[in-house]
Design an enzyme around this catalytic site. Structure first.
Site, PDB file in Angstrom:
ATOM      1  CE  LYS A   1      24.072  63.408  40.465  1.00  0.00           C
ATOM      2  NZ  LYS A   1      24.954  64.228  39.567  1.00  0.00           N
TER       3      LYS A   1
ATOM      4  CE1 TYR B   1      29.529  64.125  42.529  1.00  0.00           C
ATOM      5  CE2 TYR B   1      27.872  64.999  44.009  1.00  0.00           C
ATOM      6  CZ  TYR B   1      28.213  64.260  42.896  1.00  0.00           C
ATOM      7  OH  TYR B   1      27.227  63.646  42.148  1.00  0.00           O
TER       8      TYR B   1
ATOM      9  CG  ASN C   1      23.672  64.855  36.128  1.00  0.00           C
ATOM     10  OD1 ASN C   1      23.483  64.708  37.322  1.00  0.00           O
ATOM     11  ND2 ASN C   1      24.858  64.769  35.567  1.00  0.00           N
TER      12      ASN C   1
ATOM     13  CG  HIS D   1      27.129  59.552  41.745  1.00  0.00           C
ATOM     14  ND1 HIS D   1      28.283  60.085  41.225  1.00  0.00           N
ATOM     15  CD2 HIS D   1      27.510  58.471  42.470  1.00  0.00           C
ATOM     16  CE1 HIS D   1      29.324  59.357  41.643  1.00  0.00           C
ATOM     17  NE2 HIS D   1      28.882  58.364  42.402  1.00  0.00           N
TER      18      HIS D   1
ATOM     19  CD  GLU E   1      31.615  57.197  44.523  1.00  0.00           C
ATOM     20  OE1 GLU E   1      32.341  57.978  43.877  1.00  0.00           O
ATOM     21  OE2 GLU E   1      30.661  56.591  43.992  1.00  0.00           O
TER      22      GLU E   1
HETATM   23  P1  ATP Z   1      28.472  61.712  38.623  1.00  0.00           P
HETATM   24  O1  ATP Z   1      29.827  61.741  39.285  1.00  0.00           O
HETATM   25  O2  ATP Z   1      27.438  62.562  39.349  1.00  0.00           O
HETATM   26  O3  ATP Z   1      28.008  60.331  38.354  1.00  0.00           O
HETATM   27  P2  ATP Z   1      29.700  62.148  36.088  1.00  0.00           P
HETATM   28  O4  ATP Z   1      30.741  61.176  36.550  1.00  0.00           O
HETATM   29  O5  ATP Z   1      28.996  61.861  34.805  1.00  0.00           O
HETATM   30  O6  ATP Z   1      28.582  62.367  37.189  1.00  0.00           O
HETATM   31  P3  ATP Z   1      31.482  64.267  36.872  1.00  0.00           P
HETATM   32  O7  ATP Z   1      32.453  64.875  35.933  1.00  0.00           O
HETATM   33  O8  ATP Z   1      31.969  63.316  37.912  1.00  0.00           O
HETATM   34  O9  ATP Z   1      30.320  63.600  35.995  1.00  0.00           O
HETATM   35  O10 ATP Z   1      30.705  65.474  37.580  1.00  0.00           O
HETATM   36  C1  ATP Z   1      30.001  65.261  38.782  1.00  0.00           C
HETATM   37  C2  ATP Z   1      28.700  66.011  38.751  1.00  0.00           C
HETATM   38  O11 ATP Z   1      28.972  67.404  38.783  1.00  0.00           O
HETATM   39  C3  ATP Z   1      27.854  65.806  37.493  1.00  0.00           C
HETATM   40  O12 ATP Z   1      27.029  64.675  37.532  1.00  0.00           O
HETATM   41  C4  ATP Z   1      27.033  67.065  37.467  1.00  0.00           C
HETATM   42  O13 ATP Z   1      25.914  66.954  38.343  1.00  0.00           O
HETATM   43  C5  ATP Z   1      27.989  68.095  38.027  1.00  0.00           C
HETATM   44  N1  ATP Z   1      28.661  68.809  36.936  1.00  0.00           N
HETATM   45  C6  ATP Z   1      29.627  68.336  36.116  1.00  0.00           C
HETATM   46  N2  ATP Z   1      29.985  69.255  35.213  1.00  0.00           N
HETATM   47  C7  ATP Z   1      29.230  70.343  35.472  1.00  0.00           C
HETATM   48  C8  ATP Z   1      29.130  71.632  34.903  1.00  0.00           C
HETATM   49  N3  ATP Z   1      29.882  72.002  33.865  1.00  0.00           N
HETATM   50  N4  ATP Z   1      28.216  72.492  35.431  1.00  0.00           N
HETATM   51  C9  ATP Z   1      27.452  72.140  36.492  1.00  0.00           C
HETATM   52  N5  ATP Z   1      27.514  70.940  37.088  1.00  0.00           N
HETATM   53  C10 ATP Z   1      28.380  70.045  36.580  1.00  0.00           C
HETATM   54 MG    MG Z   2      31.697  61.304  38.441  1.00  0.00          MG
END
Ligand code: ATP
Ligand code: MG
Length: 140
Positions: A11, A51, A114, A117, A128
């Site tokens: 990211k 997303y 974070n 992804h 994807e």
């Molecule tokens: P990713 O899909 O990016 O691998 P993940 O599967 O661990 O991450 P998801 O629940 O799919 O988590 O959320 C997608 C992304 O949205 C997260 O990686 C994070 O960057 C963002 N995100 C998730 N929760 C929050 C939140 N509460 N506040 C801000 N951003 C968030």
């Molecule tokens: Mg995810």
């Protein structure tokens, strides 16, 4: 193909801090092979599509803005049980909860910024990967 595939994005918080190589080292030492990789600037349309499952979540706008705020590195990773393995290597979404030695524990700045992804299922991995790569780009 050696094992299965998952889709990864390094990211903007990671590329901005010049962490591509450091994160790739963790990926490779974790047993996954980087079989395709490209650095891109995501458009708003690409990020919104990518997303789309989170469109109704309160953080959606912030997430799209962040993912288009700088370059990202899109990758295809291959290995045994690649989807689950990469989620283990990344660690929990919230870096405060991520296990020792994971990408998010080592590098992430917040739950939003974070660093990485990873796909959450084989089905989503295939969708994807197809959004960013053609089969000819992927060399195992
Ligand atoms: P990713 O899909 O990016 O691998 P993940 O599967 O661990 O991450 P998801 O629940 O799919 O988590 O959320 C997608 C992304 O949205 C997260 O990686 C994070 O960057 C963002 N995100 C998730 N929760 C929050 C939140 N509460 N506040 C801000 N951003 C968030
Ligand atoms: Mg995810």
């Amino acid at each position: 193909m050696a094992g299965t595939r998952t889709f990864s994005i390094l990211k903007p918080d990671a590329t901005q801090r010049n962490l591509t190589g450091a994160i790739n080292k963790v990926i490779e030492e974790g047993g996954l092979r980087i079989v395709a990789q490209r650095r891109i600037q995501m458009t708003q349309g690409q990020a919104e599509r990518f997303y789309g499952v989170h469109a109704e979540r309160p953080f959606f706008g912030e997430l799209v803005e962040f993912m288009t705020s700088g370059p990202v590195v899109v990758q295809v990773l291959e290995g045994e049980n690649a989807v689950a393995r990469y989620r283990d290597i990344m660690g929990a979404t919230n870096p405060a909860e991520a296990a020792e030695g994971t990408i998010r524990q080592l590098f992430a700045q917040s739950i939003g910024e974070n660093s990485a992804h990873g796909s959450d299922s084989d089905e989503n991995a295939a969708l994807e990967i197809a959004q960013f790569f053609s089969e000819a780009d992927i060399v195992g």
